[in-house]
Design an enzyme around this catalytic site. Structure first.
Site, mmCIF file in Angstrom:
data_model
loop_
_atom_site.group_PDB
_atom_site.id
_atom_site.type_symbol
_atom_site.label_atom_id
_atom_site.label_comp_id
_atom_site.label_asym_id
_atom_site.label_seq_id
_atom_site.Cartn_x
_atom_site.Cartn_y
_atom_site.Cartn_z
ATOM 1 N N SER A 324 136.160 -24.829 79.239
ATOM 2 C CA SER A 324 135.595 -26.424 79.285
ATOM 3 C C SER A 324 137.286 -26.566 79.866
ATOM 4 C CB SER A 324 135.324 -26.790 78.223
ATOM 5 O OG SER A 324 135.090 -28.087 78.012
ATOM 6 N N TRP A 327 137.541 -26.184 83.800
ATOM 7 C CA TRP A 327 136.316 -26.474 84.173
ATOM 8 C C TRP A 327 136.508 -27.858 84.664
ATOM 9 C CZ3 TRP A 327 134.126 -31.435 83.910
ATOM 10 C CH2 TRP A 327 132.723 -31.715 84.722
ATOM 11 N N HIS A 328 137.165 -29.189 83.904
ATOM 12 C CA HIS A 328 138.547 -30.221 84.135
ATOM 13 C C HIS A 328 139.405 -29.965 85.409
ATOM 14 C CE1 HIS A 328 135.716 -31.671 80.804
ATOM 15 N NE2 HIS A 328 135.844 -32.299 81.169
ATOM 16 N N GLY A 329 139.949 -29.085 85.716
ATOM 17 C CA GLY A 329 141.080 -29.265 85.994
ATOM 18 C C GLY A 329 141.434 -28.273 86.163
ATOM 19 N N PHE A 516 136.708 -33.552 89.342
ATOM 20 C CA PHE A 516 136.440 -32.555 88.649
ATOM 21 C C PHE A 516 135.044 -31.666 89.476
ATOM 22 C CE2 PHE A 516 137.663 -34.910 84.702
ATOM 23 C CZ PHE A 516 139.441 -34.168 85.394
#
Length: 516
Positions: A324, A327-329, A516
């Site tokens: 997670s 996934w954001h960056g 994102f």
């Protein structure tokens, strides 16, 4: 095209008028119009990247059909291979555009340590919304594989599902079981539904323009020049960032939900008064609900969930939050943010028995305000600590700022200097405080209805009418008298236009989650 732009103010009414001008019996023509509008909406950022959107869509469209046919012929191994290939290609696209330079940068550090030659990074622009639409498309193929939805053979209908403009760029990450079927339903122009949709959009604009963008003044000022600020000012900016990102992302979500509702579509809830949470686990049931649900259904459960013992459960939880964060960056600071929250979740789960014994020993009453306030405050502090890692540019910057908060806190200077050094005039500060009070009131009411709904849906707001049930804050507002409604509408619009920089100094700002 941004929701908070004048372009959208022109674009959206045109979409509505033409959509409802097409007779109900021409449903395919209506969907085609929405598809054209959605691709036009996306191409306003970079027309070339519409090809990526189509590529991901077409691959998962073919995969869905292939999986469906393989299952009919009872070729489950083939269906699994098609599913795996769909995931591999789409995640490969995501890796190339979002993570390739992150990978090269870290590889160069290793090569530098052993004396190897450096690799060149690539000149790539991250396509806006790529993480969102790829995850939505992959969720569809998984749902087809699991038998939750039947593969659609209508390419245009499926393209609209992936590219539907209200939620295309930053979610909610919709499920095929909810949104896809709605493109076959007739949507008429209903005044009450349109009024509610417009009110939801107005609240989204208020959250974004009035609160988030004004909070950004302080947060950006401190985070972009953190060595010049004391620990207490950094701490204050970090607290304000918690509300900035909530109002920025939540504002986008309400604009998306409201836009879809005006057209007759229902999108899933993505935020549910997250800072009313009484634990980190509760927070993650309320924050970015669509992403949390996606990881739960398509990663946590396939990994084994909680079915293979506690240690495996904790490992699965850690993996989910690690992914997670990534996934954001493409940054280790995002990974740190995810890992910190994963550790919170593991500790909370591992200490259930101990905490219950302590509550029994001290005769703690969980329904008392003092207990709920204490749990809420501790949860906010823990979550806000992790937000620092989310906001910074690098992991080393986060460590420096934490050190500043410990070694150079200087609380006595706060009352005399901090507010004046945050970039606000007294008038702006008063307006922002009032806006925050409105936000807190909204979330308290929303949490109230949420808790009542969990207990008994029929109990909600009987005081309004014995026949009319109130299920949301927006319905509560719309049930009030005309004078109250219009006072609220005009008040929100006034604050958006005057203090939300829609005047002479207006500067259009992107939503945080667009990166994102």
């Amino acid at each position: 095209m941004l929701f908070n732009s004048l372009n959208y103010l022109i674009f959206f009414p045109i979409v509505i008028l033409l959509y409802f001008a097409i007779p109900l019996k021409y449903q395919k023509a209506r969907n085609l119009w929405l598809l054209i509008a959605s691709y036009f909406f996306y191409m306003n950022w970079n027309a070339r990247y519409a090809l990526l959107l189509f590529a991901s869509t077409f691959i998962t469209y073919l995969a869905g059909i292939g999986i469906d046919r393989a299952k009919v012929k009872e070729k489950l191994v083939l269906a699994k291979w098609i599913l795996g290939l769909s995931f591999a290609i789409n995640l490969g696209i995501l890796f190339f555009y979002k993570y390739i330079n992150f990978f090269i940068g870290n590889l160069n550090k290793i090569l530098g340590a052993v004396g190897g030659s450096q690799l060149k990074t690539l000149d790539i622009l991250l396509p806006v919304g790529i993480s969102f639409y790829i995850f939505q498309a992959l969720g569809y193929t998984m749902d087809v594989y699991r038998g939750k939805t039947k593969a659609t053979t209508n390419l245009f209908r499926y393209m609209l599902f992936v590219s539907f403009f209200p939620q295309l760029v930053a979610g909610p990450i919709e499920r095929s079981t909810n949104l896809l079927k709605q493109f076959d339903e007739p949507h008429t122009f209903e005044t009450d539904r349109v009024r509610e949709g417009l009110l939801i959009m107005l609240w989204g604009l208020f959250m974004k323009i009035m609160i988030a963008d004004n909070l950004a003044t302080c947060v950006d000022l401190v985070y972009q020049n953190y060595p010049a600020y004391t620990g207490v000012e950094i701490a204050l900016a970090t607290v304000l960032f918690a509300f900035q990102i909530y109002c920025d992302f939540g504002g986008y979500t309400y604009l998306a939900i409201g836009s879809a509702k005006v057209l007759g579509f229902s999108l899933m809830e993505n935020f549910n008064a997250p800072y009313q949470a009484l634990s980190v686990k509760d927070f993650w049931k309320r924050w970015h609900i669509s992403l949390t649900g996606w990881f739960t259904d398509y990663l946590y459960i396939p990994l084994g969930g909680n079915r293979k013992g506690k240690l495996r459960k904790y490992l699965n939880t850690f993996i989910v939050f690690f992914v997670s964060g990534l996934w954001h960056g493409a940054s280790w600071s995002y990974v740190a943010w995810g890992v910190i929250n994963g550790i919170y979740m593991i500790i909370q789960d591992a200490t259930v028995g101990i905490r219950q014994k302590l509550k029994n020993f001290f005769e703690v009453k969980e329904d008392r305000f003092s207990y709920r306030f204490g749990c809420g405050l501790i949860t906010f502090i823990l979550v806000d600590f992790s937000w620092l890692f989310f906001r910074v540019d690098s992991f080393s910057t986060a460590l420096y700022m934490l050190r500043q908060m410990v070694t150079a806190f200087q609380l006595p200077k706060f009352f005399g200097l901090a507010v004046n050094r945050m970039g606000y005039s007294m008038q702006q500060l008063v307006a922002l405080i009032f806006a925050m009070l409105l936000l807190f009131t909204f979330d308290i009411l929303k949490n109230h209805y949420y808790l009542l709904e969990k207990k008994d849906h029929a109990m909600i707001s009987k005081a309004v009418s014995s026949e009319q049930k109130i299920y949301s804050v927006f319905e509560l507002v719309l049930s009030q008298g005309m004078w109250f409604r219009w006072l609220l509408y005009i008040g929100l619009l006034f604050m958006i236009m005057v203090y939300g920089a829609y005047g002479l100094d207006y500067t259009q700002t992107e939503f945080i989650y667009f990166q994102f």
